[in-house]
Design a protein around this motif. Structure first.
Motif, PDB file in Angstrom:
ATOM      1  N   PHE A 110       0.825  -1.259  -0.072  1.00  0.00           N
ATOM      2  CA  PHE A 110       0.059   0.238   0.028  1.00  0.00           C
ATOM      3  C   PHE A 110       0.731   1.130  -0.104  1.00  0.00           C
ATOM      4  O   PHE A 110       0.133   2.346  -0.385  1.00  0.00           O
ATOM      5  CB  PHE A 110      -1.069  -0.009   1.253  1.00  0.00           C
ATOM      6  N   ARG A 111       2.040   1.383   0.496  1.00  0.00           N
ATOM      7  CA  ARG A 111       2.999   2.343   0.592  1.00  0.00           C
ATOM      8  C   ARG A 111       3.432   2.821  -1.043  1.00  0.00           C
ATOM      9  O   ARG A 111       3.801   3.908  -1.012  1.00  0.00           O
ATOM     10  CB  ARG A 111       4.225   1.910   1.271  1.00  0.00           C
ATOM     11  N   ASP A 112       3.236   2.068  -1.830  1.00  0.00           N
ATOM     12  CA  ASP A 112       3.550   2.327  -3.479  1.00  0.00           C
ATOM     13  C   ASP A 112       2.171   2.942  -4.067  1.00  0.00           C
ATOM     14  O   ASP A 112       2.571   3.537  -5.270  1.00  0.00           O
ATOM     15  CB  ASP A 112       3.994   1.022  -4.094  1.00  0.00           C
ATOM     16  N   LEU A 113       1.317   2.976  -3.289  1.00  0.00           N
ATOM     17  CA  LEU A 113       0.178   3.732  -3.831  1.00  0.00           C
ATOM     18  C   LEU A 113      -0.346   5.116  -2.930  1.00  0.00           C
ATOM     19  O   LEU A 113       0.451   5.337  -2.082  1.00  0.00           O
ATOM     20  CB  LEU A 113      -1.103   2.819  -3.869  1.00  0.00           C
ATOM     21  N   THR A 114      -1.273   5.635  -3.294  1.00  0.00           N
ATOM     22  CA  THR A 114      -1.835   6.880  -2.326  1.00  0.00           C
ATOM     23  C   THR A 114      -3.246   6.257  -1.969  1.00  0.00           C
ATOM     24  O   THR A 114      -4.073   6.143  -2.747  1.00  0.00           O
ATOM     25  CB  THR A 114      -1.991   7.941  -3.213  1.00  0.00           C
ATOM     26  N   PRO A 115      -3.126   5.881  -0.568  1.00  0.00           N
ATOM     27  CA  PRO A 115      -4.571   5.555   0.300  1.00  0.00           C
ATOM     28  C   PRO A 115      -5.456   6.669   0.299  1.00  0.00           C
ATOM     29  O   PRO A 115      -5.062   7.769   0.595  1.00  0.00           O
ATOM     30  CB  PRO A 115      -3.877   5.068   1.542  1.00  0.00           C
ATOM     31  N   VAL A 116      -6.490   6.543  -0.430  1.00  0.00           N
ATOM     32  CA  VAL A 116      -7.637   7.691  -0.237  1.00  0.00           C
ATOM     33  C   VAL A 116      -8.446   7.340   0.905  1.00  0.00           C
ATOM     34  O   VAL A 116      -8.684   8.462   1.567  1.00  0.00           O
ATOM     35  CB  VAL A 116      -8.206   7.452  -1.709  1.00  0.00           C
ATOM     36  N   ALA A 117      -9.146   6.276   1.141  1.00  0.00           N
ATOM     37  CA  ALA A 117     -10.167   6.049   2.284  1.00  0.00           C
ATOM     38  C   ALA A 117     -10.430   4.525   2.232  1.00  0.00           C
ATOM     39  O   ALA A 117     -10.610   4.254   1.171  1.00  0.00           O
ATOM     40  CB  ALA A 117     -11.326   6.999   1.696  1.00  0.00           C
ATOM     41  N   ALA A 118     -10.751   4.225   3.585  1.00  0.00           N
ATOM     42  CA  ALA A 118     -11.559   3.023   3.698  1.00  0.00           C
ATOM     43  C   ALA A 118     -12.828   3.311   3.657  1.00  0.00           C
ATOM     44  O   ALA A 118     -13.285   4.422   4.421  1.00  0.00           O
ATOM     45  CB  ALA A 118     -11.118   2.491   4.953  1.00  0.00           C
ATOM     46  N   THR A 119     -13.994   2.497   3.249  1.00  0.00           N
ATOM     47  CA  THR A 119     -15.165   2.724   3.152  1.00  0.00           C
ATOM     48  C   THR A 119     -16.198   1.860   3.888  1.00  0.00           C
ATOM     49  O   THR A 119     -17.204   2.240   4.350  1.00  0.00           O
ATOM     50  CB  THR A 119     -15.900   3.014   1.432  1.00  0.00           C
ATOM     51  N   ILE A 120     -15.969   0.590   3.677  1.00  0.00           N
ATOM     52  CA  ILE A 120     -16.903  -0.477   4.287  1.00  0.00           C
ATOM     53  C   ILE A 120     -16.166  -1.610   5.014  1.00  0.00           C
ATOM     54  O   ILE A 120     -14.933  -1.635   4.633  1.00  0.00           O
ATOM     55  CB  ILE A 120     -17.838  -1.007   3.442  1.00  0.00           C
ATOM     56  N   ALA A 121     -16.724  -2.304   5.751  1.00  0.00           N
ATOM     57  CA  ALA A 121     -16.232  -3.478   6.324  1.00  0.00           C
ATOM     58  C   ALA A 121     -17.230  -4.621   6.023  1.00  0.00           C
ATOM     59  O   ALA A 121     -18.468  -4.394   6.014  1.00  0.00           O
ATOM     60  CB  ALA A 121     -16.149  -3.466   7.826  1.00  0.00           C
ATOM     61  N   ASP A 122     -16.968  -5.798   5.492  1.00  0.00           N
ATOM     62  CA  ASP A 122     -17.723  -7.031   5.103  1.00  0.00           C
ATOM     63  C   ASP A 122     -17.107  -8.079   6.236  1.00  0.00           C
ATOM     64  O   ASP A 122     -16.309  -8.511   6.011  1.00  0.00           O
ATOM     65  CB  ASP A 122     -17.559  -7.126   3.862  1.00  0.00           C
ATOM     66  N   TYR A 123     -18.203  -8.710   6.785  1.00  0.00           N
ATOM     67  CA  TYR A 123     -17.677  -9.955   7.789  1.00  0.00           C
ATOM     68  C   TYR A 123     -17.658 -11.158   6.705  1.00  0.00           C
ATOM     69  O   TYR A 123     -18.393 -11.354   5.808  1.00  0.00           O
ATOM     70  CB  TYR A 123     -18.739  -9.908   8.659  1.00  0.00           C
ATOM     71  N   GLY A 124     -16.896 -12.005   7.070  1.00  0.00           N
ATOM     72  CA  GLY A 124     -16.761 -13.264   6.315  1.00  0.00           C
ATOM     73  C   GLY A 124     -17.847 -14.141   6.790  1.00  0.00           C
ATOM     74  O   GLY A 124     -18.751 -14.141   7.512  1.00  0.00           O
ATOM     75  N   ALA A 125     -18.295 -15.070   5.478  1.00  0.00           N
ATOM     76  CA  ALA A 125     -19.218 -15.873   5.660  1.00  0.00           C
ATOM     77  C   ALA A 125     -19.069 -17.379   5.172  1.00  0.00           C
ATOM     78  O   ALA A 125     -18.423 -17.331   4.234  1.00  0.00           O
ATOM     79  CB  ALA A 125     -20.594 -15.444   4.796  1.00  0.00           C
ATOM     80  N   ILE A 126     -19.398 -18.448   5.797  1.00  0.00           N
ATOM     81  CA  ILE A 126     -19.221 -19.682   5.459  1.00  0.00           C
ATOM     82  C   ILE A 126     -20.516 -20.179   4.832  1.00  0.00           C
ATOM     83  O   ILE A 126     -21.487 -20.203   5.423  1.00  0.00           O
ATOM     84  CB  ILE A 126     -18.782 -20.685   6.698  1.00  0.00           C
ATOM     85  N   VAL A 127     -20.450 -20.647   3.658  1.00  0.00           N
ATOM     86  CA  VAL A 127     -21.796 -20.836   2.689  1.00  0.00           C
ATOM     87  C   VAL A 127     -21.666 -22.212   2.355  1.00  0.00           C
ATOM     88  O   VAL A 127     -20.820 -22.740   1.899  1.00  0.00           O
ATOM     89  CB  VAL A 127     -21.609 -19.685   1.613  1.00  0.00           C
ATOM     90  N   ALA A 128     -23.143 -22.816   2.154  1.00  0.00           N
ATOM     91  CA  ALA A 128     -23.247 -24.163   1.648  1.00  0.00           C
ATOM     92  C   ALA A 128     -24.422 -23.882   0.573  1.00  0.00           C
ATOM     93  O   ALA A 128     -25.205 -23.037   0.560  1.00  0.00           O
ATOM     94  CB  ALA A 128     -23.791 -25.107   2.635  1.00  0.00           C
ATOM     95  N   PRO A 129     -24.575 -24.957  -0.350  1.00  0.00           N
ATOM     96  CA  PRO A 129     -25.620 -24.997  -1.320  1.00  0.00           C
ATOM     97  C   PRO A 129     -26.948 -25.008  -0.466  1.00  0.00           C
ATOM     98  O   PRO A 129     -27.108 -25.623   0.532  1.00  0.00           O
ATOM     99  CB  PRO A 129     -25.456 -26.171  -2.279  1.00  0.00           C
ATOM    100  N   ALA A 130     -27.931 -24.605  -1.111  1.00  0.00           N
ATOM    101  CA  ALA A 130     -29.395 -24.751  -0.520  1.00  0.00           C
ATOM    102  C   ALA A 130     -29.718 -26.340   0.034  1.00  0.00           C
ATOM    103  O   ALA A 130     -30.362 -26.188   0.979  1.00  0.00           O
ATOM    104  CB  ALA A 130     -30.496 -24.312  -1.528  1.00  0.00           C
ATOM    105  N   ASP A 131     -29.145 -27.075  -0.907  1.00  0.00           N
ATOM    106  CA  ASP A 131     -29.600 -28.666  -0.711  1.00  0.00           C
ATOM    107  C   ASP A 131     -28.400 -29.174   0.014  1.00  0.00           C
ATOM    108  O   ASP A 131     -28.703 -30.566   0.144  1.00  0.00           O
ATOM    109  CB  ASP A 131     -29.911 -29.162  -1.884  1.00  0.00           C
ATOM    110  N   SER A 132     -27.777 -28.820   0.472  1.00  0.00           N
ATOM    111  CA  SER A 132     -26.331 -29.197   1.252  1.00  0.00           C
ATOM    112  C   SER A 132     -26.930 -30.075   2.611  1.00  0.00           C
ATOM    113  O   SER A 132     -27.996 -29.675   3.311  1.00  0.00           O
ATOM    114  CB  SER A 132     -25.334 -28.281   1.739  1.00  0.00           C
ATOM    115  N   LYS A 133     -26.106 -30.978   2.795  1.00  0.00           N
ATOM    116  CA  LYS A 133     -26.357 -31.674   4.335  1.00  0.00           C
ATOM    117  C   LYS A 133     -25.893 -30.951   5.344  1.00  0.00           C
ATOM    118  O   LYS A 133     -26.228 -31.085   6.520  1.00  0.00           O
ATOM    119  CB  LYS A 133     -25.643 -33.206   4.132  1.00  0.00           C
TER     120      LYS A 133
END
Length: 324
Positions: A110-133
């Motif tokens: 990130f030091r090689d760029l120009t940090p402008v702004a942090a905007t959001i946070a997104d929590y991690g999700a562990i996901v399965a198909p609808a028909d998963s066991k």
């Protein structure tokens, strides 16, 4: 309600000029550079932000460019190499810019760029198909305990990066060896989701924002999220904490500009982004995706990045992704 009147030519010109200034956007244009493919968290964040900025009359025109490759390194290198032509460009990124620099996936940070702004946070999700066991996190843990190789987990980022780290930390939180997690890397969230739905993998590790709408429509089921408590935008989705697993993690997302961009330009971008938070259009996009407002302007953002570099380095060493 309005009084009828016949304006003079001069009055008409003044009125037109006032009307234009009242509705003129704050910025003429922004070009969003997206380091991954369509359907991923970076893509959704850039396009969601750009759409709101236009709809709220904060920016006149926005454009988008997906440039995937090298775990995000291709877009970073492009932004640096063409810096003089990128005065109106914002590149979206997130925790992986720190992670992949630590692991040496690409030489820049990130030091090689120009940090402008942090905007959001997104929590991690562990996901399965609808028909998963799998209906609960305990179901997943039981299978993993029996045979870790049975549980294949897709992610839209490279091995040792964000999606991998989150799910590895979740299994470590259950007392398992994080190195035994069978993580399958795909280029961006869209391809990882396709792998899940086609049965190539049993689970998907991703950001909640990428799957919230699909879970509401019954296409997938979110087994757990890495939030400290249930979210207002997703009250029916349990947290790992509820299962006695103390894994809590939020992936920030934000924007960077090319090196050498003026302080005045960074100030203009921050004025536009901070104004965006006050709009109804932003509230709609944010809540639809289960995002958390996480605004940090340039200097605060830079300090945050330095702190996270230390924290992620410690976590990655503990999980075996970095050597001591």
């Amino acid at each position: 309600m309005f009084k009828a009147f016949k304006p003079t030519i001069a009055a008409s010109i003044v009125a037109a000029s006032l009307s234009f200034s009242a509705y003129a956007a704050d910025l003429e244009k922004i070009h969003f550079l997206i380091p991954g493919g369509a359907g991923g968290g970076w893509d959704m964040t850039a396009r969601g932000t750009g759409d709101v900025l236009v709809k709220a009359d904060i920016v006149d025109n926005v454009s988008f460019q997906n440039l995937s490759g090298g775990g995000g390194g291709k877009a970073i290198a492009h932004l640096i190499e063409t810096a003089k032509r990128q005065e109106d460009t914002l590149m979206v990124n997130s925790t992986p810019i720190v992670v992949r620099s630590l692991t040496g996936v690409f030489p820049q940070s990130f030091r090689d760029l120009t940090p402008v702004a942090a905007t959001i946070a997104d929590y991690g999700a562990i996901v399965a198909p609808a028909d998963s066991k799998y209906n609960t996190w305990d179901d997943v843990v039981a299978d993993f305990k029996e045979n870790p190789k049975k549980v294949k987990i897709a992610g839209g980022s490279a091995r040792g990066s964000m999606d991998h780290l989150v799910v590895a930390a979740a299994f470590k939180g259950e007392g398992f060896d994080a190195k035994k997690v069978r993580y399958i890397a795909y280029d961006a969230g869209g391809k990882a989701m396709a792998a899940l739905l086609s049965g190539e993998t049993q689970l998907l590790s991703t950001g909640l924002g990428e799957v919230l709408e699909m879970s509401k429509s019954g296409q997938v089921k979110v087994i757990a999220v890495t939030a400290p408590k249930r979210l207002e935008a997703a009250p029916n989705i349990p947290t790992l904490v509820e299962y006695g697993n103390q894994t809590v993690f939020a992936n920030w997302r934000g924007f960077f500009a090319a090196p050498g961009v003026s302080k005045e330009k960074v100030k203009e971008w921050n004025a536009a982004l901070s104004k965006m938070y006050t709009t109804e259009e932003w509230a709609t996009v944010r809540d639809r995706n289960g995002w958390i407002d996480n605004y940090k302007p340039d200097q605060d953002f830079y300090t945050f990045l330095e702190d996270q570099e230390k924290q992620m380095g410690t976590l990655m060493t503990e999980l075996g992704f970095l050597k001591k």
